[in-house]
Scaffold this motif. Sequence first.
Motif, PDB file in Angstrom:
ATOM      1  N   LYS A 158     -14.946  -1.206  -5.339  1.00 41.85           N
ATOM      2  CA  LYS A 158     -14.293  -0.033  -5.902  1.00 41.85           C
ATOM      3  C   LYS A 158     -14.666   1.180  -5.067  1.00 41.85           C
ATOM      4  N   THR A 194     -13.692   5.114  -5.006  1.00 39.04           N
ATOM      5  CA  THR A 194     -13.047   6.105  -5.866  1.00 39.04           C
ATOM      6  C   THR A 194     -13.018   7.454  -5.182  1.00 39.04           C
ATOM      7  N   ALA A 219       1.920   6.085  -1.660  1.00 38.97           N
ATOM      8  CA  ALA A 219       1.000   6.849  -2.517  1.00 38.97           C
ATOM      9  C   ALA A 219      -0.214   6.035  -2.969  1.00 38.97           C
ATOM     10  N   GLU A 220      -0.496   4.927  -2.307  1.00 36.90           N
ATOM     11  CA  GLU A 220      -1.701   4.161  -2.609  1.00 36.90           C
ATOM     12  C   GLU A 220      -2.476   3.911  -1.326  1.00 36.90           C
ATOM     13  N   GLY A 221      -3.766   3.595  -1.472  1.00 28.40           N
ATOM     14  CA  GLY A 221      -4.542   3.225  -0.307  1.00 28.40           C
ATOM     15  C   GLY A 221      -4.200   1.819   0.154  1.00 28.40           C
ATOM     16  N   LEU A 232      -7.758   9.162   3.238  1.00 28.69           N
ATOM     17  CA  LEU A 232      -8.234   7.883   2.704  1.00 28.69           C
ATOM     18  C   LEU A 232      -9.708   7.704   2.996  1.00 28.69           C
ATOM     19  N   LYS A 249       0.176  -1.709   2.384  1.00 27.59           N
ATOM     20  CA  LYS A 249       0.089  -0.387   1.766  1.00 27.59           C
ATOM     21  C   LYS A 249       1.403  -0.048   1.062  1.00 27.59           C
ATOM     22  N   TYR A 250       1.278   0.244  -0.240  1.00 26.43           N
ATOM     23  CA  TYR A 250       2.407   0.772  -0.996  1.00 26.43           C
ATOM     24  C   TYR A 250       2.375   2.294  -0.899  1.00 26.43           C
ATOM     25  N   ARG A 305      -6.598  12.984  -6.582  1.00 29.37           N
ATOM     26  CA  ARG A 305      -5.412  12.316  -6.025  1.00 29.37           C
ATOM     27  C   ARG A 305      -4.475  13.321  -5.355  1.00 29.37           C
ATOM     28  N   GLU A 355      -7.795   5.019  -3.227  1.00 26.96           N
ATOM     29  CA  GLU A 355      -6.369   5.183  -3.499  1.00 26.96           C
ATOM     30  C   GLU A 355      -5.745   6.327  -2.710  1.00 26.96           C
ATOM     31  N   THR A 400      -4.580  -2.049   0.993  1.00 29.99           N
ATOM     32  CA  THR A 400      -5.391  -3.115   0.424  1.00 29.99           C
ATOM     33  C   THR A 400      -5.532  -4.235   1.446  1.00 29.99           C
TER      34      THR A 400
END
Lengths: 113, 115
Positions: free
Chosen positions: B3, B5, A41-43, B90, A38-39, B9, B108, A45
């Motif tokens: 994907k 979505t 501010a991102e979800g 999330l 996880k980076y 954000r 994201e 992976t």
Amino acid sequence: DQQVKQNSPSLSVQEGRISILNCDYTNSMFDYFLWYKKYPAEGPTFLISISSIKDKNEDGRFTVFLNKSAKHLSLHIVPSQPGDSAVYFCAASAKTGANNLFFGTGTRLTVIP
Amino acid sequence: DVKVTQSSRYLVKRTGEKVFLECVQDMDHENMFWYRQDPGLGLRLIYFSYDVKMKEKGDIPEGYSVSREKKERFSLILESASTNQTSMYLCASSPGTGGKRNTIYFGEGSWLTVV
């Protein structure tokens, strides 16, 4: 009660060296294990997974090792790169019961150039 | 590629407001999840759904509800937002069947600030 534990909140490694991230679990019913990256501010992976019928799974620079008797798994990154700097979560699921994952609290890896 | 979505954000809401977080997945996955991530606490499961109109409580369902009217869509609702619900949310989905049935794929994330 935390069933999946990552006891090291952070790890720093020089670029080009090996990074080893560790994870312990308590539930003997877990049969599928995963690592996520996880980076900020991102979800998260999905990175790599392993079934309990194996003790090693490799994908490029990433290898996951499973020691069922010790209820321990580890993620090896060789060679480490600055782009690998992120938070890594391990997760586990059980063969029976709900299809959700149990996550550890994460380890922040910093790869120093 | 899978994907997932998430519609928003970044959101800023006032205490007491009703908040909707929407999520859509395009892989025909059976299972959908809502997690929140807070520093030092990892990923905590709020609710999940294994079928349309079905839902199960996760570890921290208090103050939240969910809706799954269609297979691809899973909504998280904060009935009356409070400051302790400021977090990163999330959404995720997983196939539910097959060899990687429990591999979860995340969106994201949605940063919610409640003031």
